[in-house]
Motif scaffolding. Structure first.
Motif, PDB file in Angstrom:
ATOM      1  N   LEU A   7       0.955  -1.236   0.088  1.00  0.00           N
ATOM      2  CA  LEU A   7      -0.104  -0.174   0.006  1.00  0.00           C
ATOM      3  C   LEU A   7       1.099   1.241  -0.056  1.00  0.00           C
ATOM      4  O   LEU A   7       1.728   1.431   0.984  1.00  0.00           O
ATOM      5  CB  LEU A   7      -1.000  -0.147   1.306  1.00  0.00           C
ATOM      6  CG  LEU A   7      -1.862   1.236   1.538  1.00  0.00           C
ATOM      7  CD1 LEU A   7      -2.815   1.406   0.507  1.00  0.00           C
ATOM      8  CD2 LEU A   7      -2.405   1.109   2.722  1.00  0.00           C
ATOM      9  N   ILE A   8       0.630   2.212  -0.897  1.00  0.00           N
ATOM     10  CA  ILE A   8       1.196   3.470  -0.785  1.00  0.00           C
ATOM     11  C   ILE A   8       0.298   4.599  -0.726  1.00  0.00           C
ATOM     12  O   ILE A   8      -0.875   4.408  -1.392  1.00  0.00           O
ATOM     13  CB  ILE A   8       1.956   3.546  -2.389  1.00  0.00           C
ATOM     14  CG1 ILE A   8       3.354   2.741  -2.351  1.00  0.00           C
ATOM     15  CG2 ILE A   8       2.346   5.139  -2.573  1.00  0.00           C
ATOM     16  CD1 ILE A   8       4.307   2.972  -3.567  1.00  0.00           C
ATOM     17  N   ILE A   9       0.471   5.375   0.018  1.00  0.00           N
ATOM     18  CA  ILE A   9      -0.389   6.636   0.390  1.00  0.00           C
ATOM     19  C   ILE A   9       0.271   7.941  -0.031  1.00  0.00           C
ATOM     20  O   ILE A   9       1.377   8.131   0.371  1.00  0.00           O
ATOM     21  CB  ILE A   9      -0.840   6.480   1.796  1.00  0.00           C
ATOM     22  CG1 ILE A   9      -1.625   5.330   2.292  1.00  0.00           C
ATOM     23  CG2 ILE A   9      -1.651   7.808   2.172  1.00  0.00           C
ATOM     24  CD1 ILE A   9      -1.254   5.239   3.919  1.00  0.00           C
ATOM     25  N   ILE A  10      -0.121   8.555  -1.118  1.00  0.00           N
ATOM     26  CA  ILE A  10       0.120   9.605  -1.471  1.00  0.00           C
ATOM     27  C   ILE A  10      -0.233  10.952  -0.606  1.00  0.00           C
ATOM     28  O   ILE A  10      -1.535  11.176  -0.866  1.00  0.00           O
ATOM     29  CB  ILE A  10       0.016  10.249  -2.869  1.00  0.00           C
ATOM     30  CG1 ILE A  10       0.492   8.844  -3.581  1.00  0.00           C
ATOM     31  CG2 ILE A  10       0.702  11.254  -3.611  1.00  0.00           C
ATOM     32  CD1 ILE A  10       0.331   8.838  -5.093  1.00  0.00           C
ATOM     33  N   LYS A  29       2.681  -3.950   3.983  1.00  0.00           N
ATOM     34  CA  LYS A  29       3.934  -3.045   3.822  1.00  0.00           C
ATOM     35  C   LYS A  29       3.327  -1.747   3.323  1.00  0.00           C
ATOM     36  O   LYS A  29       2.957  -1.621   2.064  1.00  0.00           O
ATOM     37  CB  LYS A  29       4.814  -3.726   2.897  1.00  0.00           C
ATOM     38  CG  LYS A  29       6.427  -3.100   2.921  1.00  0.00           C
ATOM     39  CD  LYS A  29       7.325  -3.623   1.879  1.00  0.00           C
ATOM     40  CE  LYS A  29       8.690  -2.913   1.753  1.00  0.00           C
ATOM     41  NZ  LYS A  29       9.390  -3.668   0.676  1.00  0.00           N
ATOM     42  N   THR A  30       3.539  -0.584   3.931  1.00  0.00           N
ATOM     43  CA  THR A  30       2.987   0.544   3.530  1.00  0.00           C
ATOM     44  C   THR A  30       3.861   1.722   3.893  1.00  0.00           C
ATOM     45  O   THR A  30       4.771   1.539   4.754  1.00  0.00           O
ATOM     46  CB  THR A  30       1.929   0.819   4.803  1.00  0.00           C
ATOM     47  OG1 THR A  30       0.872  -0.083   4.976  1.00  0.00           O
ATOM     48  CG2 THR A  30       1.279   2.390   4.623  1.00  0.00           C
ATOM     49  N   LEU A  31       3.845   2.606   2.797  1.00  0.00           N
ATOM     50  CA  LEU A  31       4.494   3.764   2.467  1.00  0.00           C
ATOM     51  C   LEU A  31       3.617   5.051   2.320  1.00  0.00           C
ATOM     52  O   LEU A  31       2.767   5.142   1.633  1.00  0.00           O
ATOM     53  CB  LEU A  31       5.415   3.683   1.400  1.00  0.00           C
ATOM     54  CG  LEU A  31       6.366   4.735   0.856  1.00  0.00           C
ATOM     55  CD1 LEU A  31       7.465   5.104   2.058  1.00  0.00           C
ATOM     56  CD2 LEU A  31       6.874   4.808  -0.450  1.00  0.00           C
ATOM     57  N   VAL A  32       4.176   6.010   3.143  1.00  0.00           N
ATOM     58  CA  VAL A  32       3.538   7.411   2.919  1.00  0.00           C
ATOM     59  C   VAL A  32       4.719   8.293   2.145  1.00  0.00           C
ATOM     60  O   VAL A  32       5.481   8.595   2.720  1.00  0.00           O
ATOM     61  CB  VAL A  32       3.132   7.861   4.491  1.00  0.00           C
ATOM     62  CG1 VAL A  32       2.692   9.333   4.186  1.00  0.00           C
ATOM     63  CG2 VAL A  32       1.965   7.299   4.975  1.00  0.00           C
ATOM     64  N   ILE A  33       4.070   8.889   1.093  1.00  0.00           N
ATOM     65  CA  ILE A  33       4.832   9.921   0.217  1.00  0.00           C
ATOM     66  C   ILE A  33       4.244  11.242   0.658  1.00  0.00           C
ATOM     67  O   ILE A  33       3.011  11.228   0.430  1.00  0.00           O
ATOM     68  CB  ILE A  33       4.965   9.444  -0.876  1.00  0.00           C
ATOM     69  CG1 ILE A  33       5.522   8.077  -1.423  1.00  0.00           C
ATOM     70  CG2 ILE A  33       5.892  10.347  -1.868  1.00  0.00           C
ATOM     71  CD1 ILE A  33       5.220   7.691  -2.839  1.00  0.00           C
ATOM     72  N   LEU A 102       8.420   3.469  -7.738  1.00  0.00           N
ATOM     73  CA  LEU A 102       7.630   2.660  -6.623  1.00  0.00           C
ATOM     74  C   LEU A 102       6.392   2.171  -7.100  1.00  0.00           C
ATOM     75  O   LEU A 102       5.833   2.353  -8.060  1.00  0.00           O
ATOM     76  CB  LEU A 102       7.281   3.506  -5.439  1.00  0.00           C
ATOM     77  CG  LEU A 102       8.482   4.276  -4.872  1.00  0.00           C
ATOM     78  CD1 LEU A 102       7.805   5.673  -4.210  1.00  0.00           C
ATOM     79  CD2 LEU A 102       9.323   3.765  -4.138  1.00  0.00           C
ATOM     80  N   SER A 103       6.066   0.830  -6.669  1.00  0.00           N
ATOM     81  CA  SER A 103       4.748   0.049  -7.053  1.00  0.00           C
ATOM     82  C   SER A 103       4.277  -0.322  -5.793  1.00  0.00           C
ATOM     83  O   SER A 103       4.801  -0.471  -4.670  1.00  0.00           O
ATOM     84  CB  SER A 103       5.240  -0.921  -7.997  1.00  0.00           C
ATOM     85  OG  SER A 103       6.038  -2.192  -6.941  1.00  0.00           O
ATOM     86  N   ALA A 104       2.863  -0.444  -5.989  1.00  0.00           N
ATOM     87  CA  ALA A 104       2.083  -1.070  -5.018  1.00  0.00           C
ATOM     88  C   ALA A 104       0.808  -1.605  -5.441  1.00  0.00           C
ATOM     89  O   ALA A 104       0.300  -1.344  -6.605  1.00  0.00           O
ATOM     90  CB  ALA A 104       1.499   0.307  -4.180  1.00  0.00           C
ATOM     91  N   LYS A 105       0.230  -2.632  -4.728  1.00  0.00           N
ATOM     92  CA  LYS A 105      -0.986  -3.295  -5.190  1.00  0.00           C
ATOM     93  C   LYS A 105      -2.201  -2.307  -5.244  1.00  0.00           C
ATOM     94  O   LYS A 105      -3.164  -2.299  -5.782  1.00  0.00           O
ATOM     95  CB  LYS A 105      -0.982  -4.309  -4.313  1.00  0.00           C
ATOM     96  CG  LYS A 105       0.175  -5.702  -4.402  1.00  0.00           C
ATOM     97  CD  LYS A 105       0.004  -6.701  -3.528  1.00  0.00           C
ATOM     98  CE  LYS A 105       0.971  -7.599  -3.746  1.00  0.00           C
ATOM     99  NZ  LYS A 105       1.208  -8.986  -2.611  1.00  0.00           N
ATOM    100  N   ALA A 106      -2.139  -1.181  -3.959  1.00  0.00           N
ATOM    101  CA  ALA A 106      -3.050  -0.440  -3.902  1.00  0.00           C
ATOM    102  C   ALA A 106      -2.732   0.916  -3.534  1.00  0.00           C
ATOM    103  O   ALA A 106      -1.444   0.997  -2.783  1.00  0.00           O
ATOM    104  CB  ALA A 106      -4.071  -1.027  -2.794  1.00  0.00           C
ATOM    105  N   VAL A 107      -3.242   2.078  -3.858  1.00  0.00           N
ATOM    106  CA  VAL A 107      -2.882   3.333  -3.648  1.00  0.00           C
ATOM    107  C   VAL A 107      -4.051   4.434  -3.129  1.00  0.00           C
ATOM    108  O   VAL A 107      -5.184   4.213  -3.665  1.00  0.00           O
ATOM    109  CB  VAL A 107      -2.234   4.346  -5.054  1.00  0.00           C
ATOM    110  CG1 VAL A 107      -2.006   5.523  -4.737  1.00  0.00           C
ATOM    111  CG2 VAL A 107      -1.204   3.492  -5.454  1.00  0.00           C
TER     112      VAL A 107
END
Length: 404
Positions: A7-10, A29-33, A102-107
């Motif tokens: 999961l990537i959170i913009i 596995k989560t990333l905040v940009i 970067l890649s993610a299954k969900a954004v």
């Protein structure tokens, strides 16, 4: 080199941080940009008195608590600006200004909003030299000086009162007739009783005056049409916000004419695996508490979506046998009866088919992928590709012939 996440959170405002907390807690596995300071507009808010559990708290302190909570669940943070996205494939690709991929299954899109620019003469050229959009950030630079505030909503009046702590005088330019403000009644009463605040009614600002620094403003009376000049050293614009969604224009995402993103109750956009929360989505209330609710909802929806994608890839698309995707409703008797009949026929048919039951109530994304509107329904796959659909009849022989 592409770094992959679940999961990537913009965006790192209240909505994005809430989503991060839920994503991290779900072991994603989560990333905040976030391109700026963590907390978004809430980080520039001097005082918050309506967030549950906090009788009074500053925006920066509240956002620090949000971030600390997310870090407790091993959420990662990246200070970068997203410049482009590719949402066309199952793995969503995000590119940043500094060249990261970067890649993610969900954004989850939690990009927030930014101050609206009026584009009047002098506004852009004097930005940072007396023209400002954030009282918490810049009010202290106008100690003992005269300041003009443009706007009459909650933000304009509340920020204007904050500026009076520093400025000698604050003059508010208001479009409406005398006594009419767009803010809440409590703020209006406080503003009218503030000795440092003055109001110019039925007026708008035509130009910011000054060469290197703000020296005044040109004001037009909307009723008489006459113009006048007012000396000041600062101009704060509070005339609304616009969503920070410009980088999404070529993404295929549906947005309204102003750039806000419409979503359903699960914060889902028109694109699979893409969610929008907080101030960049179409909504009624833009507050920290409602943003936090958006983030929680989107993260739970994203978690379920990712589970479905993983289940589908591992069990269905990579299966060596022919696969029967059986869509059913667990609370409808006819649907259960058909499931029983089909399972019996498959067991009698040897090991040619592998059946996967899909409850419409819990795997809505999978149902949407195959455009299933009515159950029971059966999609036949071979090597991950659809080859046909069965007519869901309770006639045993008719159903058996379709399987042969």
């Amino acid at each position: 080199m592409i770094t992959s996440y679940d999961l990537i959170i913009i965006g790192g405002g209240p909505a994005g941080l809430s989503a991060a907390i839920y994503g991290g807690r779900a072991k994603l596995k989560t990333l905040v940009i976030n391109k700026g300071t963590i907390g978004g507009l809430a980080d520039t808010t001097r005082e918050i008195v309506n967030y549950p559990g906090y009788i009074q708290v500053s925006g920066p302190d509240l956002m620090k608590d949000f971030k600390k909570h997310a870090e407790h669940f091993n959420v990662e943070f990246l200070k970068e600006e997203v410049i482009s996205v590719d949402f066309s494939q199952e793995e969503k690709i995000i590119k940043t200004k500094k060249g990261k991929q970067l890649s993610a299954k969900a954004v989850i899109l939690a990009c927030g909003s930014e101050p609206r620019i009026l584009n009047i003469p002098g506004e852009k050229t004097l930005r940072g030299s007396g023209v400002a959009y954030c009282a918490t950030c810049d009010a202290e630079f106008f100690e003992g000086e005269d300041v003009v505030v443009v706007g009459s909503g909650d933000q304009a009046i509340e920020e204007g009162m904050y500026i009076t702590k520093f400025a000698r005088k604050v003059t508010v330019i208001v479009l409406h007739d005398e006594g009419i403000l767009d803010c809440n009644k409590v703020s209006a009463e406080r503003a009218f009783s503030n000795e440092k605040m003055n109001f110019i009614w039925n007026s708008t600002i035509e130009e910011v005056l000054g060469e290197e620094n703000v020296q005044g403003v040109k004001i037009k009376n909307l009723k008489t049409g006459s113009s006048s000049e007012l000396s000041c050293q600062g101009v704060f614009f509070f005339v609304g916000m616009i969503p920070s969604t410009h980088f999404l224009k070529e993404s295929g995402l549906v947005m309204d004419k102003t750039g806000y993103i419409p979503v359903n109750e699960g914060m889902e956009t028109n694109l699979e695996g893409i969610y929008a929360v907080g101030d960049n989505r179409v909504k009624y209330l833009r507050q920290v508490v409602s943003a936090a609710g958006d983030g929680a909802t989107a993260a739970v929806a994203a978690e379920r979506y990712i589970e479905e994608v993983n289940y589908c890839n591992a069990n269905i698309l990579q299966n060596d046998k022919k696969v029967l995707l059986l869509f059913f409703n667990a609370v409808v008797n006819e649907s259960i009866e058909f499931c029983t009949l089909l399972e019996r026929l498959i067991s009698e048919n040897g090991d040619e088919y592998k059946i996967f039951k899909v409850d419409m109530a819990t795997k809505k994304n999978l149902a949407g992928k195959y455009e299933i509107e009515k159950v029971p329904a059966v999609v036949v796959l071979a090597n991950g590709e659809e080859i046909k659909r069965l007519e869901c009849s309770m006639d045993k022989e008719k159903l058996k012939s379709q399987l042969s």
